[in-house]
Design an enzyme around this catalytic site. Structure first.
Site, short mmCIF file in Angstrom:
data_model
loop_
_atom_site.label_atom_id
_atom_site.label_comp_id
_atom_site.label_asym_id
_atom_site.label_seq_id
_atom_site.Cartn_x
_atom_site.Cartn_y
_atom_site.Cartn_z
N GLU A 290 -7.51 23.82 -1.03
CA GLU A 290 -7.85 23.43 0.48
C GLU A 290 -6.43 22.87 1.17
O GLU A 290 -5.72 22.03 0.51
CB GLU A 290 -9.02 22.48 0.53
CG GLU A 290 -9.12 21.95 2.13
CD GLU A 290 -10.32 21.21 2.18
OE1 GLU A 290 -11.19 21.33 1.49
OE2 GLU A 290 -10.52 20.30 3.03
N LYS B 52 -17.62 13.95 0.53
CA LYS B 52 -17.13 15.15 0.06
C LYS B 52 -15.41 15.08 0.12
O LYS B 52 -14.64 15.35 -0.56
CB LYS B 52 -17.57 16.31 0.84
CG LYS B 52 -16.99 17.77 0.57
CD LYS B 52 -15.60 18.24 1.27
CE LYS B 52 -15.39 19.66 0.94
NZ LYS B 52 -13.92 20.16 1.38
N ASP C 1 -13.66 17.31 -16.53
CA ASP C 1 -14.98 18.04 -16.02
C ASP C 1 -15.29 17.57 -14.56
O ASP C 1 -16.05 16.46 -14.45
CB ASP C 1 -16.07 17.32 -17.29
CG ASP C 1 -17.30 18.25 -16.85
OD1 ASP C 1 -17.52 18.54 -15.69
OD2 ASP C 1 -18.05 18.25 -17.80
N HIS D 36 -4.80 21.31 10.01
CA HIS D 36 -5.33 22.52 9.36
C HIS D 36 -4.84 23.53 9.99
O HIS D 36 -4.38 24.61 9.33
CB HIS D 36 -6.75 22.40 9.53
CG HIS D 36 -7.56 21.73 8.32
ND1 HIS D 36 -8.02 22.44 7.34
CD2 HIS D 36 -8.13 20.55 8.36
CE1 HIS D 36 -8.34 21.56 6.33
NE2 HIS D 36 -8.73 20.31 7.02
C1 MEV Z 1 -12.83 18.50 4.70
O1 MEV Z 1 -12.65 19.10 3.38
C2 MEV Z 1 -13.25 17.10 4.34
C3 MEV Z 1 -13.66 16.26 5.74
O2 MEV Z 1 -14.59 16.81 6.50
C4 MEV Z 1 -13.98 14.66 5.27
C5 MEV Z 1 -14.71 14.07 6.42
O3 MEV Z 1 -15.26 14.46 7.19
O4 MEV Z 1 -14.73 12.78 6.16
C6 MEV Z 1 -12.42 16.20 6.81
#
Ligand code: MEV
Length: 422
Positions: free
Chosen positions: A82, A260, A276, A374
Site C-alpha cells: 500500500e 485497520k 505471524d 494517495h
Molecule cells: C487506509 O489503508 C487506512 C485508513 O483508512 C485508516 C483510517 O481511516 O484511519 C486511512
C-alpha cells in the site's frame, strides 16, 4: 556513534542511493544489499517454508525514518503493497520526535496455551485438583524444552476456567509460558500435548483441543507519544483529531477502519520480520472488543499546551527467532536493520509504528483528506505503467494530477507529448 533515524531527503533519493545510505549507517555487507535487491530464495528454503511451492512473489520493502523509541533511534523496515503507509508513519514519527519520540512499556512475554477438558465432574472440584497438581504439570511441560527453561523462560503457571457452550460446559486449563524471544507457538503446543495425559488422569476427563491462544493479553505493549500541534497543522487539527477518535471509540463502522490503519503499520513490520501477521491481527481486533463493544485501539487527549497525546495498548506476540525467521534471509536482514536484540524491543518498535500510523491517518483525514497523498503515488504508478522513466515519472504524474485525469491513456498522451518536446 548512535544511529540517527532522521535522514533528511531520504524520500527523494533513488533506490540505489537509499541502499548506500542504509548500508553505511548500519554497516551492511554487499550480500545484505543483494538480499535487499531480491536475491531469490533457494528452492530448498522455499520447500521448508510451505507446501506445494510453485515460486515466490516479491514485495517492496521500505524504511520508515524519524523513529525514536525509549530514546533509541530506529530505521524500521516495512513490507507493504500500500502506497503512503511508510511516508505517513515517518511523518508522524517526525512530529513526535520534537517532543521526545515514543515511550513504550512491555508486559512481559507470557503466552497462554489452552486445554479444552471434557468432563462431567464438578468445575470447582476439577479446578482444585488441577491446581493441586500445578508443580507436577509445570515440570512435565518444562521437560519438553530445556533450552527455554535454561534461558529463564518456560511454563510458569496454570489457570483454570470454565466456559458455557451450547452443546456442553467446558473446563479450560490455561498454561502460561514465558516464551522469551520466540513467538512460541511450537513450544507451547508441544507443552500442551505433553501435559494432556496427566490432565486427563487428574480431571477424570478427556482433553480435546491443545493449542496456543492468540488472545495474547499477557504479552502486551503500551506506547505513548506527544505530537506537536504545529507539526500536525495547528490546534484546530488537534481538536478535530479528538473528534475523529471519539467517533472511532463509539462506532464500530469507523473503529474497524481506524484500527485497520494502525495495523497497516504493525503488519508491515511483522511482514518484514517474518512474524505471524494473522496472530497479531486477530489478537489486536479481539482486544479492541474486550469491554463488549469494538472500539479504537488508541486513546487521545489534548495536553495543557494544546498538543496531542496518544496511547496505543495492544497485544503484541512477536518473536525474533524460531519459525520462518530462521530460514528466510530477508527476515534476518530486517532484524539486522532494525537492530533489536529482543522480542520485547521489536514489540515496542512495532507499537510505536502503529501509533504513528494512526496519528498520520487521522491528521490527513481531518485536513486535506487521504486521497491527495494517495493520488500522487497512484499517478506515479500509472506513469510508470505507461512507460515513463526517470524524471518523466514525476512530470507525467503532475500533469495528470493538474488535469484531474489519472489513467493509462492520459499518461500515454502526456508522455508522447513530452517525448516530442525532446
Ligand atoms: C487506509 O489503508 C487506512 C485508513 O483508512 C485508516 C483510517 O481511516 O484511519 C486511512
Amino acid at each position: 556513534m548512535d544511529l540517527k533515524s532522521r535522514i533528511p531527503g531520504f524520500y527523494d533519493k533513488t533506490i540505489e542511493e537509499r541502499q548506500i545510505i542504509i548500508k553505511d549507517l548500519l554497516n551492511l555487507s554487499e550480500d545484505d544489499i543483494k538480499t535487499l535487491e531480491g536475491k531469490k530464495i533457494s528452492e530448498k528454503t522455499l520447500n521448508i517454508m510451505i507446501e506445494n511451492v510453485i515460486g515466490q512473489i516479491p514485495l517492496p520493502i521500505g524504511i520508515a525514518t524519524n523513529f525514536t523509541v525509549n530514546k533509541k533511534d530506529y530505521l524500521i523496515p516495512m513490507v507493504t503493497e500500500e502506497s503512503s503507509v511508510i511516508a505517513a508513519a515517518s511523518n508522524a514519527a517526525k512530529i513526535a520526535r520534537t517532543k521526545g519520540g515514543f515511550r513504550a512499556e512491555y508486559s512481559g512475554s507470557n503466552v497462554i496455551g489452552q486445554l479444552q477438558i471434557l468432563s462431567n465432574e464438578d468445575f470447582t472440584l476439577i479446578k482444585e485438583k488441577l491446581l493441586n497438581h500445578k508443580d507436577e504439570l509445570l515440570e512435565i511441560a518444562n521437560s519438553t524444552n530445556e533450552i527455554l527453561v535454561k534461558l529463564g523462560g518456560g511454563a510458569k503457571d496454570i489457570e483454570v476456567r470454565s466456559v458455557k457452550g451450547k452443546l456442553q460446559n467446558y473446563h479450560l486449563l490455561h498454561l502460561i509460558v514465558d516464551t522469551l524471544d520466540a513467538m512460541g507457538a511450537n513450544a507451547i503446543n508441544t507443552m500442551l500435548e505433553a501435559i494432556s495425559p496427566k490432565v486427563n488422569e487428574i480431571s477424570n476427563g478427556n482433553v480435546l483441543l491443545k493449542i496456543i491462544s492468540n488472545y495474547a493479553i499477557k504479552r502486551k505493549v503500551s506506547v505513548e507519544a506527544v505530537f506537536d500541534k504545529e507539526g500536525l497543522g495547528g490546534e484546530k487539527v488537534v481538536d478535530n483529531i479528538l473528534l475523529a477518535y471519539d467517533l472511532a471509540d463509539n462506532d464500530i463502522y469507523r473503529a474497524v477502519t481506524h484500527n485497520k490503519g494502525i495495523m497497516n503499520g504493525i503488519t508491515s513490520v511483522m511482514l518484514a520480520t517474518g512474524n505471524d501477521t494473522r496472530a497479531i491481527e486477530a489478537g489486536a481486533h479481539a482486544y479492541a472488543v474486550r469491554d463488549g463493544s469494538y472500539r479504537s485501539l488508541t486513546r487521545y487527549e489534548k495536553t495543557q499546551e494544546g498538543n496531542l497525546r496518544g496511547v496505543l495498548e495492544i497485544p503484541m506476540s512477536v518473536g525474533i527467532l524460531g519459525g520462518a525467521i530462521n530460514v528466510h534471509p530477508s527476515y534476518k536482514l530486517s532484524l539486522k536493520i532494525l537492530n533489536v536484540s529482543t522480542a520485547e524491543e521489536l514489540a515496542k518498535v512495532a507499537g510505536a509504528v502503529g501509533l504513528a500510523q494512526n496519528v498520520a491517518a487521522l491528521r490527513a483525514l481531518v485536513s486535506e483528506g487521504i486521497q491527495e497523498g494517495h493520488m500522487l503515488l497512484h499517478a506515479r504508478n500509472v506513469a510508470v505503467s505507461a512507460g515513463a522513466t526517470g524524471e518523466e515519472i514525476e512530470k507525467i504524474a503532475e500533469i495528470m494530477i493538474s488535469e484531474k485525469t489519472i489513467n493509462y491513456d492520459s499518461a500515454k498522451k502526456a508522455l508522447n507529448s513530452e517525448l516530442k518536446k525532446k
